[in-house]
Design an enzyme around this catalytic site. Structure first.
Site, PDB file in Angstrom:
ATOM      1  N   ARG A 123       0.818  -1.225   0.000  1.00  0.00           N
ATOM      2  CA  ARG A 123       0.000   0.000   0.000  1.00  0.00           C
ATOM      3  C   ARG A 123       0.849   1.271   0.000  1.00  0.00           C
ATOM      4  O   ARG A 123       0.328   2.370  -0.199  1.00  0.00           O
ATOM      5  CB  ARG A 123      -0.951  -0.019   1.191  1.00  0.00           C
ATOM      6  CG  ARG A 123      -2.170  -0.921   0.976  1.00  0.00           C
ATOM      7  CD  ARG A 123      -3.128  -0.830   2.143  1.00  0.00           C
ATOM      8  NE  ARG A 123      -2.668  -1.609   3.287  1.00  0.00           N
ATOM      9  CZ  ARG A 123      -3.291  -1.637   4.463  1.00  0.00           C
ATOM     10  NH1 ARG A 123      -4.382  -0.908   4.657  1.00  0.00           N
ATOM     11  NH2 ARG A 123      -2.823  -2.381   5.446  1.00  0.00           N
ATOM     12  N   ASP A 177       6.045  -1.784  12.045  1.00  0.00           N
ATOM     13  CA  ASP A 177       5.505  -0.546  11.475  1.00  0.00           C
ATOM     14  C   ASP A 177       4.803   0.313  12.518  1.00  0.00           C
ATOM     15  O   ASP A 177       3.927   1.112  12.194  1.00  0.00           O
ATOM     16  CB  ASP A 177       4.563  -0.838  10.311  1.00  0.00           C
ATOM     17  CG  ASP A 177       3.423  -1.785  10.675  1.00  0.00           C
ATOM     18  OD1 ASP A 177       3.297  -2.127  11.871  1.00  0.00           O
ATOM     19  OD2 ASP A 177       2.663  -2.176   9.769  1.00  0.00           O
ATOM     20  N   ASN A 201      -6.763  -4.459  19.426  1.00  0.00           N
ATOM     21  CA  ASN A 201      -5.443  -5.072  19.527  1.00  0.00           C
ATOM     22  C   ASN A 201      -4.406  -4.167  18.862  1.00  0.00           C
ATOM     23  O   ASN A 201      -4.561  -3.766  17.711  1.00  0.00           O
ATOM     24  CB  ASN A 201      -5.479  -6.451  18.837  1.00  0.00           C
ATOM     25  CG  ASN A 201      -4.104  -7.054  18.687  1.00  0.00           C
ATOM     26  OD1 ASN A 201      -3.204  -6.819  19.504  1.00  0.00           O
ATOM     27  ND2 ASN A 201      -3.942  -7.851  17.636  1.00  0.00           N
ATOM     28  N   LYS A 238      34.710  24.072   0.092  1.00  0.00           N
ATOM     29  CA  LYS A 238      34.714  22.611   0.042  1.00  0.00           C
ATOM     30  C   LYS A 238      36.086  22.087   0.451  1.00  0.00           C
ATOM     31  O   LYS A 238      37.108  22.554  -0.042  1.00  0.00           O
ATOM     32  CB  LYS A 238      34.365  22.160  -1.383  1.00  0.00           C
ATOM     33  CG  LYS A 238      34.234  20.650  -1.564  1.00  0.00           C
ATOM     34  CD  LYS A 238      35.490  19.944  -2.011  1.00  0.00           C
ATOM     35  CE  LYS A 238      35.993  20.392  -3.342  1.00  0.00           C
ATOM     36  NZ  LYS A 238      37.175  19.576  -3.784  1.00  0.00           N
ATOM     37  N   ALA A 293      36.394  39.936  -2.564  1.00  0.00           N
ATOM     38  CA  ALA A 293      35.253  39.410  -3.326  1.00  0.00           C
ATOM     39  C   ALA A 293      35.741  38.712  -4.584  1.00  0.00           C
ATOM     40  O   ALA A 293      36.676  39.155  -5.246  1.00  0.00           O
ATOM     41  CB  ALA A 293      34.307  40.547  -3.687  1.00  0.00           C
TER      42      ALA A 293
END
Length: 555
Positions: free
Chosen positions: A16, A101, A171, A352, A381
């Site tokens: 589902r 689940d 339940n 980085k 800059a």
């Protein structure tokens, strides 16, 4: 109280969900659904955790250390799934069974269930909850003495009567059993129901038939055992889990300005007096110190942020941000980045795999990749490290107290020494000594000019001006472009010869093209300048200004 075996039923296909990803591998607040009940079992002190998986063993990679897998060969119901784990269940152990689940089950609930089961001396204890709308759940049928007689499934017509459909106690799919009683009863379960499956609740009447007691453990909070069958329910459960995460952080001293507009994964750590502004996402293993400000509009993934730092409108992944660091707005810190104390990554800056020294500032419009930068350096800059030549990546090393002017490109591998300067618009492809000024006119790196001793000369000039004396045009033979000329300096610069001007690539090119017979219009087109400019430059170069015969310039 004995340490239990916890069996987590996770072999269902989850069709589902309408997904190629198994249902229990879908993420919920930063970790797969199946990891939530595993974590609850571990925190509750389980002696053994068993996950019942399908033959494809799709959950094996995420269950973690200390978790054992049992395989249900065919999807034949919950009793069959527990039976698949029978070889891992001791007859003298308490066994807790929970569905994979139901991610919101708390360790405290698992612990309380085990405690209640041990005290009751029952063969089984079923966890129940009363719902205003019990649709789809199995109904709990009580005996006159209040114990549990059986559970009636309602998924298919014919299993429950109309009266049984009216019962609101349901339940939850969570049980505690005595090991020997469970193993014996599993052998007697039959699939005589509309679904043709072996239901685990069918163990209960079998136990009663053997004059064993079945008790109920009623749960007060129905949200705790909310089940996920499709994506709508996934969103509903995620909302509950996210609310609980927010509340835990706020009760610990964190300000979340707008929880409805904030996403925080399970496991994220945040220190006291930190403020999380709206539209912020904190993901993965992110760690944030105290008195920091994160957001608005920031995303942090597996990031570390020190005390007192500020990150505005920024994206940070796999980076370490030290104390009192300023990031953003609109900065991007990528994996391997280390921002040391008091440093700055400003507007539209990308960094980085680089080490940014304490107090160093990368204020705006720059890309810094594969670089090591010392302390108290300021990058102008549009400072760019050209770290990739198409084959390999190389590092740039910039010392402390360096000042790069705007539009500086550093072509790695290259080293800029402590206290050095670069001129605006320069391409730096050669190492720059300590205290030197480096620059390259135009776009030719071969024309780079390096002035050694520039920083010392600049400092001496500033000292002379501060003392009220004339500013020398040159100091120790080093000419400073901003130093006053000979007339202003009272002729003091006359004794020092001007250095030879660097080659002018444009003039050299014009001379070459004129020698080839190129017209002024052609040269102007190639240089991207006006014809008048070419005439002026020809005059500087001392070349013939007469247009060639037959050229458009004669007309």
């Amino acid at each position: 109280m004995t340490a239990p075996v916890v069996v987590i039923l996770a072999a269902g296909q989850g069709t589902r969900m309408r997904s190629s990803v198994p249902k229990l591998l879908h993420p919920l607040c930063g970790r797969p659904i199946v990891q939530w009940p595993i974590a609850a079992a571990r925190e509750a002190g389980a002696a053994r955790i068993v996950v019942v998986d399908s033959p494809e063993r799709r959950l094996e990679s995420v269950t973690g250390d200390g978790v054992e897998l049992a395989i249900q060969q065919e999807p034949r119901g919950t009793a069959d799934a527990v039976k698949a784990a029978a070889g891992l269940i001791g007859a003298d152990q308490t066994v807790v069974v929970v569905n994979g689940d139901v991610p919101l089950v708390r360790p405290e609930t698992v612990h309380a269930l085990i405690e209640a089961h041990d005290k009751s001396h029952s063969a089984a204890t079923i966890v129940t909850v009363v719902l205003s709308d019990p649709s789809g759940y199995g109904r709990v049928i009580r005996a006159p003495d209040g114990t549990v007689e059986r559970v009636v499934e309602t998924k298919a017509g014919g299993d429950a009567t109309e009266h049984e459909h009216q019962i609101r106690e349901v339940n939850t799919g969570m049980f505690a059993f005595d090991g020997d009683a469970l193993l014996t009863a599993l052998e007697q379960v039959r699939a005589d129901n509309a679904q043709g499956e072996y239901y685990l609740p069918d163990v209960l009447p079998i136990l009663r038939a053997h004059e064993r007691t079945v008790d109920a453990f009623e749960l007060g909070d129905p949200e705790e055992l909310l089940q996920i069958n499709h994506r709508v329910q996934l969103a509903e459960v995620t909302a509950v889990a996210q609310r609980q995460i927010h509340e835990a952080h706020m009760l610990a001293g964190v300000t979340i300005v707008n929880p409805a507009a904030t996403v925080i994964d399970h496991g994220v750590q945040i220190g006291q007096d930190t403020v999380i502004a709206p539209f912020t996402s904190l993901r993965g293993t992110t760690r944030i110190g105290s008195e920091a400000t994160i957001g608005p509009g920031s995303t942090l993934i597996d990031a570390t942020v020190g005390d007192g730092s500020t990150l505005l409108h920024s994206y940070v992944t796999g980076a370490v941000v030290g104390e009192r660091v300023s990031v953003g707005p609109f900065a991007y810190l990528r994996p391997g980045t280390l921002m040391r104390e008091g440093s700055k990554a400003g507007t539209f800056v990308e960094i980085k795999n680089s080490d940014i020294g304490a107090g160093t500032k990368v204020p705006h419009l720059s890309y810094i990749g594969d670089a090591d930068i010392g302390e108290q350096t300021n990058l102008g800059a549009a400072t760019i490290t050209a770290n990739y030549d198409g084959y390999r990546k190389s590092r740039t090393r910039i010392g402390s107290r360096v000042k790069t002017a705007v539009d500086t490109t550093l072509v790695a591998p290259v080293t800029v020494g402590d206290g050095a300067f670069t001129a605006a618009g320069s391409v730096i492809g050669s190492d720059v000594p300590d205290g030197a000024l480096a620059g390259s006119p135009g776009v030719s790196r071969s024309a780079q000019r390096t002035v050694e001793g520039y920083a010392a000369a600049r400092a001496r000039r500033a000292e002379a001006e501060g003392a009220g004396g004339p500013a020398p045009a040159s100091v120790d033979g080093v000419h400073s472009p901003s130093v006053a000329g000979p007339d202003e300096a009272g002729g003091s610069a006359a004794a020092q010869p001007e250095p030879e001007p660097p080659p002018d690539p444009e003039l050299e090119q014009i001379r070459e093209w004129v020698a080839q017979g190129r017209t002024g219009a052609w040269i102007a087109y190639r240089l991207g300048v006006s014809v008048e400019r070419v005439r002026e430059r020809k005059a500087e170069a001392g070349v013939d200004q007469t247009p060639a015969a037959g050229s458009l310039e004669r007309g």
